[in-house]
Design a protein around this motif. Structure first.
Motif, PDB file in Angstrom:
ATOM      1  N   LYS A 279     -64.383  58.927 -24.375  1.00  0.00           N
ATOM      2  CA  LYS A 279     -63.909  59.868 -25.386  1.00  0.00           C
ATOM      3  C   LYS A 279     -64.493  59.523 -26.755  1.00  0.00           C
ATOM      4  CE  LYS A 279     -60.996  61.649 -22.358  1.00  0.00           C
ATOM      5  NZ  LYS A 279     -61.209  60.696 -21.249  1.00  0.00           N
ATOM      6  N   VAL A 280     -64.456  60.495 -27.650  1.00  0.00           N
ATOM      7  CA  VAL A 280     -64.893  60.316 -29.028  1.00  0.00           C
ATOM      8  C   VAL A 280     -63.794  60.817 -29.946  1.00  0.00           C
ATOM      9  CG1 VAL A 280     -66.648  60.844 -30.757  1.00  0.00           C
ATOM     10  CG2 VAL A 280     -67.301  60.686 -28.345  1.00  0.00           C
ATOM     11  N   ALA A 281     -63.324  59.969 -30.841  1.00  0.00           N
ATOM     12  CA  ALA A 281     -62.311  60.360 -31.823  1.00  0.00           C
ATOM     13  C   ALA A 281     -62.982  60.628 -33.158  1.00  0.00           C
ATOM     14  CB  ALA A 281     -61.264  59.254 -31.978  1.00  0.00           C
ATOM     15  N   LEU A 282     -62.637  61.751 -33.778  1.00  0.00           N
ATOM     16  CA  LEU A 282     -63.176  62.137 -35.070  1.00  0.00           C
ATOM     17  C   LEU A 282     -62.038  62.211 -36.078  1.00  0.00           C
ATOM     18  CD1 LEU A 282     -65.383  65.111 -33.831  1.00  0.00           C
ATOM     19  CD2 LEU A 282     -66.080  62.749 -34.129  1.00  0.00           C
ATOM     20  N   VAL A 283     -62.226  61.585 -37.227  1.00  0.00           N
ATOM     21  CA  VAL A 283     -61.219  61.558 -38.282  1.00  0.00           C
ATOM     22  C   VAL A 283     -61.822  62.234 -39.508  1.00  0.00           C
ATOM     23  CG1 VAL A 283     -59.722  60.110 -39.693  1.00  0.00           C
ATOM     24  CG2 VAL A 283     -60.342  59.381 -37.369  1.00  0.00           C
ATOM     25  N   GLY A 284     -61.180  63.304 -39.986  1.00  0.00           N
ATOM     26  CA  GLY A 284     -61.774  64.129 -41.028  1.00  0.00           C
ATOM     27  C   GLY A 284     -61.361  63.774 -42.441  1.00  0.00           C
ATOM     28  N   PHE A 285     -62.309  63.962 -43.366  1.00  0.00           N
ATOM     29  CA  PHE A 285     -62.103  63.746 -44.801  1.00  0.00           C
ATOM     30  C   PHE A 285     -62.376  65.046 -45.559  1.00  0.00           C
ATOM     31  CE2 PHE A 285     -62.751  59.578 -43.190  1.00  0.00           C
ATOM     32  CZ  PHE A 285     -62.311  58.637 -44.119  1.00  0.00           C
ATOM     33  N   GLY A 286     -61.716  65.201 -46.695  1.00  0.00           N
ATOM     34  CA  GLY A 286     -62.034  66.290 -47.602  1.00  0.00           C
ATOM     35  C   GLY A 286     -61.513  67.644 -47.158  1.00  0.00           C
ATOM     36  N   THR A 287     -62.160  68.685 -47.639  1.00  0.00           N
ATOM     37  CA  THR A 287     -61.763  70.054 -47.347  1.00  0.00           C
ATOM     38  C   THR A 287     -62.211  70.476 -45.958  1.00  0.00           C
ATOM     39  OG1 THR A 287     -61.881  70.650 -49.686  1.00  0.00           O
ATOM     40  CG2 THR A 287     -61.951  72.457 -48.111  1.00  0.00           C
ATOM     41  N   ILE A 288     -61.334  71.178 -45.248  1.00  0.00           N
ATOM     42  CA  ILE A 288     -61.643  71.684 -43.910  1.00  0.00           C
ATOM     43  C   ILE A 288     -61.487  73.203 -43.951  1.00  0.00           C
ATOM     44  CG2 ILE A 288     -61.104  71.550 -41.459  1.00  0.00           C
ATOM     45  CD1 ILE A 288     -59.729  68.848 -42.099  1.00  0.00           C
ATOM     46  N   PRO A 289     -62.577  73.951 -44.076  1.00  0.00           N
ATOM     47  CA  PRO A 289     -62.489  75.401 -44.221  1.00  0.00           C
ATOM     48  C   PRO A 289     -61.955  76.069 -42.955  1.00  0.00           C
ATOM     49  CG  PRO A 289     -64.651  74.587 -44.888  1.00  0.00           C
ATOM     50  CD  PRO A 289     -63.959  73.477 -44.169  1.00  0.00           C
ATOM     51  N   VAL A 290     -61.256  77.160 -43.144  1.00  0.00           N
ATOM     52  CA  VAL A 290     -60.669  77.876 -42.032  1.00  0.00           C
ATOM     53  C   VAL A 290     -61.723  78.446 -41.090  1.00  0.00           C
ATOM     54  CG1 VAL A 290     -60.520  80.033 -43.344  1.00  0.00           C
ATOM     55  CG2 VAL A 290     -58.975  79.652 -41.412  1.00  0.00           C
ATOM     56  N   ASP A 291     -62.901  78.792 -41.625  1.00  0.00           N
ATOM     57  CA  ASP A 291     -63.891  79.486 -40.800  1.00  0.00           C
ATOM     58  C   ASP A 291     -64.730  78.552 -39.940  1.00  0.00           C
ATOM     59  OD1 ASP A 291     -65.045  78.475 -43.108  1.00  0.00           O
ATOM     60  OD2 ASP A 291     -66.599  80.018 -43.194  1.00  0.00           O
TER      61      ASP A 291
END
Length: 396
Positions: A279-291
């Protein structure tokens, strides 16, 4: 409401209830090694504990493509643009035994800028240097043995042509181990110590901290540091920033690592992989646009069957939240998860909220299974408040 507001709704019972919830896994037949994926969303208003599992129950619109950039993978539906509680992946800290290779590599090869706050150390040839790229940095203190990141770092450029020209000229041949032109938009460069950098031509579609904030750099003309300006001065860094940092992790830990970031830092996460595949886990930073569902930056944890090298002390530095309250909630969660740690190497030695408020940062060493308290992966995190003196963005 942003994800930052969620901090104010978390208490110990919510923290451990979330720890017991499973992270849903997006079906993935193939995951490209050098790119990233959209982030899971959840309702803009935090729901009750009884509904926790439903937060991860959304179904992807379709399975991933067999090949190609997983930026093109489907994402869960967003109710609105989100802002991660992880504001900026600011720096990677790597010990170097001398400046002999570090200076020409980071400033000459990769096209980063010299931070004026540490430029005197470059002049003297001793002490920590900071190599700046957009809103991010590499901290390069002295260490008898070079530290080597076990995964790799993704760097963003508007164009790779200048980098390609420097590499093909062999001007810096003695300061790199190797380079590979993967395709027109990716060049992999390995330094003499074994650290791998995936340099990518990528134009951001989001106006975010990583695009609007810049660390200070020594320009082409400097009365204070004329020799530095002559050799490595830049009005703006060619390397635009850190896109992501990827680390290998043991099998069967990616979901729990994602849970750790979600429960302790309230970070948006996604886990890729199906059945018994790694598996690969991704952890997000900053703005995450709806589109798009794509975050501005990522920490990536990729499961591997191979035995991991012993941890050598490298660390990542990141900013959390948009206010002092966000930072305090993050510290409180980390304390409740028994993760706060004191590194004797640095002066910010605190394990209390008051100390964290004084230093405007705290540290932890282990990514932890927050349900059982077991260490999943050793990786020092330096967690900073946006009130920290080094924060390059607008003060709250």
């Amino acid at each position: 409401m942003t994800r930052s507001d969620h901090f104010h709704r978390r208490d110990a019972s919510v923290l451990y209830a979330l720890a017991a919830a499973l992270v849903s896994v997006i079906s993935a037949r193939a995951v490209d090694a050098f790119v990233t994926q959209g982030i899971h969303s959840r309702p803009t208003t935090f729901v009750s504990i009884s509904a926790v599992t439903s937060l991860w129950a959304t179904t992807p619109k379709s399975s991933l493509k067999e090949e190609g950039d997983i930026f093109e993978s489907p994402i869960d539906a967003l109710l609105a643009d989100e802002v991660s509680t992880l504001t900026l992946l600011e720096h990677v800290n790597l010990n170097v035994p001398s400046q002999e290779h570090a200076v020409p590599f980071y400033f000459g090869v990769l096209g980063m800028g010299v931070d004026p706050r540490r430029a005197a150390n470059l002049v003297s040839g001793e002490g920590t240097i900071w190599a700046n790229c957009g809103a991010s940095q590499f901290h390069l203190p002295y260490g008898e043995t070079a530290q080597v990141l076990p995964g790799h770092v993704g760097l963003r450029y508007d164009s790779l042509e200048p980098l390609k020209a420097r590499l093909e000229s062999n001007q810096f041949e003695s300061h790199i181990d190797s380079y590979t032109i993967v395709d027109p938009n990716q060049i992999q460069v390995t330094d003499v110590y074994g650290n791998i950098f995936m340099c990518r031509a990528k134009t951001s579609s989001v106006s975010d901290i990583v695009d609007t904030v810049r660390q200070p750099v020594v320009g082409t003309i400097s009365e204070e540091f004329p020799t530095v300006a002559s050799a490595y001065g830049r009005e703006e860094t060619e390397c635009r920033g850190i896109d992501y940092v990827e680390f290998p992790c043991p099998m069967d830990t990616a979901k729990k690592i994602a849970e750790c970031y979600d429960c302790v830092l309230d970070a948006p996460t996604t886990v890729l992989g199906e059945d018994d595949d790694p598996k690969v886990a991704l952890v997000g930073f900053g703005t995450i646009p709806v589109d798009t569902g794509r975050a501005s930056q990522y920490l990536i944890f990729r499961e591997t069957l191979e035995e991991l090298d012993p941890y050598d002390g490298h660390h990542v530095g990141l900013y959390v939240g948009q206010s002092v309250a966000d930072f305090e909630h993050a510290f409180t969660n980390a304390i409740q998860a028994h993760m706060v740690w004191v590194n004797p190497r640095f002066k910010d030695q605190t394990a209390t909220l008051q100390g964290a408020k004084t230093w405007r940062q705290f540290r932890f060493l282990h990514l932890t299974d927050v349900k059982y308290g077991k260490s999943l992966l050793k990786l020092e995190h330096e967690i900073r408040s946006v009130q920290h003196e080094a924060w390059a963005g607008p003060k709250p």
